[in-house]
Design a protein around this motif. Structure first.
Motif, PDB file in Angstrom:
ATOM      1  N   UNK A 161       0.830  -1.208   0.000  1.00 19.77           N
ATOM      2  CA  UNK A 161       0.000   0.000   0.000  1.00 19.77           C
ATOM      3  C   UNK A 161       0.865   1.259   0.000  1.00 19.77           C
ATOM      4  N   UNK A 162       1.917   1.257   0.806  1.00 17.69           N
ATOM      5  CA  UNK A 162       2.784   2.436   0.887  1.00 17.69           C
ATOM      6  C   UNK A 162       3.598   2.590  -0.389  1.00 17.69           C
ATOM      7  N   UNK A 163       4.082   1.478  -0.937  1.00 18.14           N
ATOM      8  CA  UNK A 163       4.850   1.558  -2.183  1.00 18.14           C
ATOM      9  C   UNK A 163       3.980   2.032  -3.337  1.00 18.14           C
ATOM     10  N   UNK A 164       2.699   1.687  -3.306  1.00 20.23           N
ATOM     11  CA  UNK A 164       1.782   2.191  -4.333  1.00 20.23           C
ATOM     12  C   UNK A 164       1.631   3.709  -4.229  1.00 20.23           C
ATOM     13  N   UNK A 165       1.585   4.216  -2.986  1.00 24.12           N
ATOM     14  CA  UNK A 165       1.540   5.675  -2.800  1.00 24.12           C
ATOM     15  C   UNK A 165       2.801   6.320  -3.364  1.00 24.12           C
ATOM     16  N   UNK A 166       3.933   5.691  -3.103  1.00 26.16           N
ATOM     17  CA  UNK A 166       5.199   6.238  -3.608  1.00 26.16           C
ATOM     18  C   UNK A 166       5.218   6.218  -5.132  1.00 26.16           C
ATOM     19  N   UNK A 167       4.727   5.137  -5.712  1.00 20.68           N
ATOM     20  CA  UNK A 167       4.733   5.001  -7.174  1.00 20.68           C
ATOM     21  C   UNK A 167       3.835   6.035  -7.837  1.00 20.68           C
ATOM     22  N   UNK A 168       2.713   6.327  -7.193  1.00 18.40           N
ATOM     23  CA  UNK A 168       1.777   7.310  -7.745  1.00 18.40           C
ATOM     24  C   UNK A 168       2.143   8.729  -7.350  1.00 18.40           C
ATOM     25  N   UNK A 169       3.262   8.874  -6.621  1.00 19.79           N
ATOM     26  CA  UNK A 169       3.711  10.176  -6.124  1.00 19.79           C
ATOM     27  C   UNK A 169       2.594  10.845  -5.324  1.00 19.79           C
TER      28      UNK A 169
END
Length: 661
Positions: free
Chosen positions: A404-412
């Protein structure tokens, strides 16, 4: 009932000290000083030269002539006292104390120089000794203004704002035209959050004495705080024309040059400081920073050793020491430095990230998660912090949360910065705010809690009340702007930010102004604000990012590429958005190989980012042999963000151009 005598004595002592600080002068003029000597001819000649140098603000030359006077007649009290005054101007409290001791031994009444003794003890960091001298009841009337001024500085040193205020008020009654007093008041006001009041005070100091080094220096420091680094330089250089060998002034000048990226100039000044003061720790520190930036960590470590630990608890020093240890793989030592830094500056996100990175590399991923948790649990998280938190969670087996957190990072999906969530319940914060309605330290967390709870109307009402009560505090205006922007009232937000900017044109104020102006559709005006900020802060990373992105929007590809390449040199290739921006710029310039190379790096850093996939895909479409890969990446961007019209249009055009379905 037994009485706590120690408590009673402490209470009585505090009352006596405060009363003494406020007491009206009743001491008669002192009697004449009868020294062991009146000064021989050689001593008087050197003394006269010293006075000429002092009048011309050449304090170091005055010191040399006074040394000559004392050598010619060691028994002359006047020369000893004058030398003590010069040494105090040079901020050498220990040597000044020694000269005063000798003058007293020669027969000087100690009451005549209690104000100077207090100053000497203050410079040595001995506030109790300073108090005993400065609050004595036998100080001559002519010296009481000086004593009150230094007492104010001592009170600031120990954190007693009430006593500081009383002492400075007393000094204003006794010596209102003393520029040094107004510099001290300016520093006091700045420390208590009254930036506007600080500016007014230092402006008065400069008006009273346009050649006062400390006034000119602090005016520069305030402008550096208010508008940025470049605004301070003219004031420092103006003061250096008066005294080119003033070490405190040279130190601030060198530090500012370094922060502006003028490293060669900084090094020249730092070396001059060392030639004047061979033990100056900040000069060695500045050289260590330069060595560390060049990757010469061994040299940086040796230069830091020259500071002898004198400045080890300063945040910037802890940061550099931690970076040195981290870069040499000494992660546990780095953890110690960064832990201390975070303890001093708990909201320093760079320090949090460095500490978490060191913990992760040292095998303590669970501790890294704890360090980053407050930051990633709120809006405004640093994208790198999100990525690091995700990797740390993966390392301890928390794969769902990591995803979930890495998805936030990927979507900036960092979101705009807001307050750190307070752990106290809203009801508790409300009760505290009602009991302490004038205390910003208590009211601000309550406003932030209302903001985070979505109660914008209540948050706005409280923020406006705080703003009206603290018109000289930039933070109060920023708080109003944040709530107003969340409510969609961009006019109110911009008005508040304009007031904040007039007090302090900081990076957070600049970023908010750019966002609010762009939300209002004032793109050109936002660019002017950004350009002005960068004129004062030419090395500011956040400002340069915005400038580069603005040039990408207007298809000024070469300018955008130039800015982004410089950022790449400074912070490396692990920033996916910088590399993606370079991909876009080089694609626009028709430099396909460079565009693909930058896109490849960006994709390696964040392969699940739709921004990276989209721009890398467009770059690949420029190479006839890589169009299949380009379409694949464009499809990926649409799959991640299917509602983005730009991504869908790029994919549609790519398919049409190649005839693929």
């Amino acid at each position: 009932m037994a009485m706590d005598l120690s408590s009673e004595r402490r209470s009585r002592r505090k009352s006596v000290l405060l009363a003494a600080a406020l007491a009206v002068a009743t001491i008669a003029a002192p009697s004449a000083i009868y020294g062991a000597s009146q000064g021989n001819a050689d001593a008087r000649e050197a003394f006269a030269k010293a006075e000429e140098f002092r009048a011309g603000r050449d304090i170091r030359s005055a010191r040399i002539e006074l040394m000559n006077a004392i050598k010619a007649d060691p028994q002359w009290i006047d020369a000893r006292v004058a030398q003590a005054e010069v040494l105090l101007s040079l901020m050498d409290g220990l040597a000044a104390e020694a000269e005063l001791d000798r003058a007293v031994q020669l027969g000087l009444d100690p009451s005549e120089v209690r104000h100077l003794y207090g100053h000497a003890y203050f410079l040595q960091g001995e506030p109790e000794k300073a108090r005993d001298q400065l609050l004595a009841n036998d100080i001559p009337a002519r010296n009481q203004g000086y004593a009150a001024r230094i007492m104010g500085r001592v009170a600031v040193q120990v954190g007693d704002q009430q006593l500081a205020s009383a002492a400075f008020n007393r000094a204003m009654e006794l010596d209102p035209k003393n520029p040094d007093l107004w510099v001290a008041i300016a520093r006091f006001r700045a420390d208590t959050g009254d930036q506007a009041g600080a500016t007014n005070a230092v402006d008065k100091a400069v008006k009273l004495d346009p050649r006062n080094i400390r006034a000119l220096q602090y005016r520069g420091e305030l402008l550096r705080f208010q508008f940025g680094l470049g605004a301070a330089i003219p004031w420092f250089e103006r003061a250096l024309q008066i005294d080119p060998n003033d070490v405190p002034l040279l130190t601030e000048y060198a530090a500012t040059l370094g922060d502006m990226g003028r490293m060669t100039d900084m090094l020249v000044v730092a070396r001059k400081i060392i030639s004047l003061d061979g033990h100056n720790p900040r000069a060695f520190f500045m050289q260590a920073v330069l060595a560390a930036r060049a990757g010469q960590y061994g040299l940086a470590r040796r230069l830091m050793q020259q500071t002898k630990g004198v400045i080890d608890n300063i945040p910037a020093v802890l940061l550099v020491e931690g970076i040195i240890e981290h870069s040499e793989g000494n992660y546990n030592a780095a953890i110690d430095k960064f832990n201390r830094l975070v303890a001093i500056q708990p909201e320093n996100r760079e320090a949090q990230n460095l500490l978490a990175r060191s913990l992760y590399l040292a095998g303590s991923a669970d501790d890294a998660v704890e360090v980053l948790k407050p930051q990633v649990s709120r809006s405004g998280a640093d994208p790198y912090a999100l990525w690091l938190a995700g990797r740390s969670l993966e390392a301890i087996g928390e794969r769902d949360e990591a995803a979930a957190i890495l998805n936030r990072a990927a979507a900036h999906d960092a979101g705009r910065e807001s307050a750190i969530l307070d752990s106290a319940p809203l009801t508790v914060l409300r009760a505290e705010a009602e009991r302490n309605a004038e205390d910003a330290r208590i009211v601000v967390p309550y406003i932030r809690a209302l903001y985070d709870a979505g109660d914008y109307a209540a948050a706005f009402a409280e923020a406006k009340r705080l703003q009206q009560a603290n018109p000289g505090a930039s933070g109060a205006h920023v708080l109003v702007a944040d709530v107003a922007a969340a409510m969609g009232d961009y006019n109110e937000a911009l008005d508040a930010l304009t007031k904040a900017r007039s007090i302090r044109f900081s990076e957070p104020v600049m970023l908010r102004m750019v966002e609010v102006m762009r939300a209002r559709g004032d793109v050109r005006q936002s660019g002017e604000v950004l350009a002005q900020y960068l004129s004062y802060n030419p090395s500011n990373i956040a400002g340069l990012r915005w400038m580069a992105y603005s040039h990408l929007e207007t298809e000024s590809w070469a300018v955008a590429a130039y800015i982004l390449e410089n950022l790449r040199k400074r912070i490396g290739e692990n920033d996916a958005l910088i590399m993606a921006g370079l991909t876009q710029a080089y694609t626009g310039m028709g430099e396909t190989d460079k565009a693909i190379a930058a896109g490849r790096i960006a994709y390696r850093v964040q392969p699940s980012s739709p921004v990276v996939s989209h721009l890398y895909g467009l770059a690949l479409m420029q190479d006839k042999d890589r169009r299949r890969d380009g379409i694949s990446l464009l499809r990926k961007a649409v799959a991640i963000m299917p509602d983005n019209p730009v991504y869908r249009q790029s994919l549609r055009r790519a398919v049409q151009a190649t005839g693929r379905s």
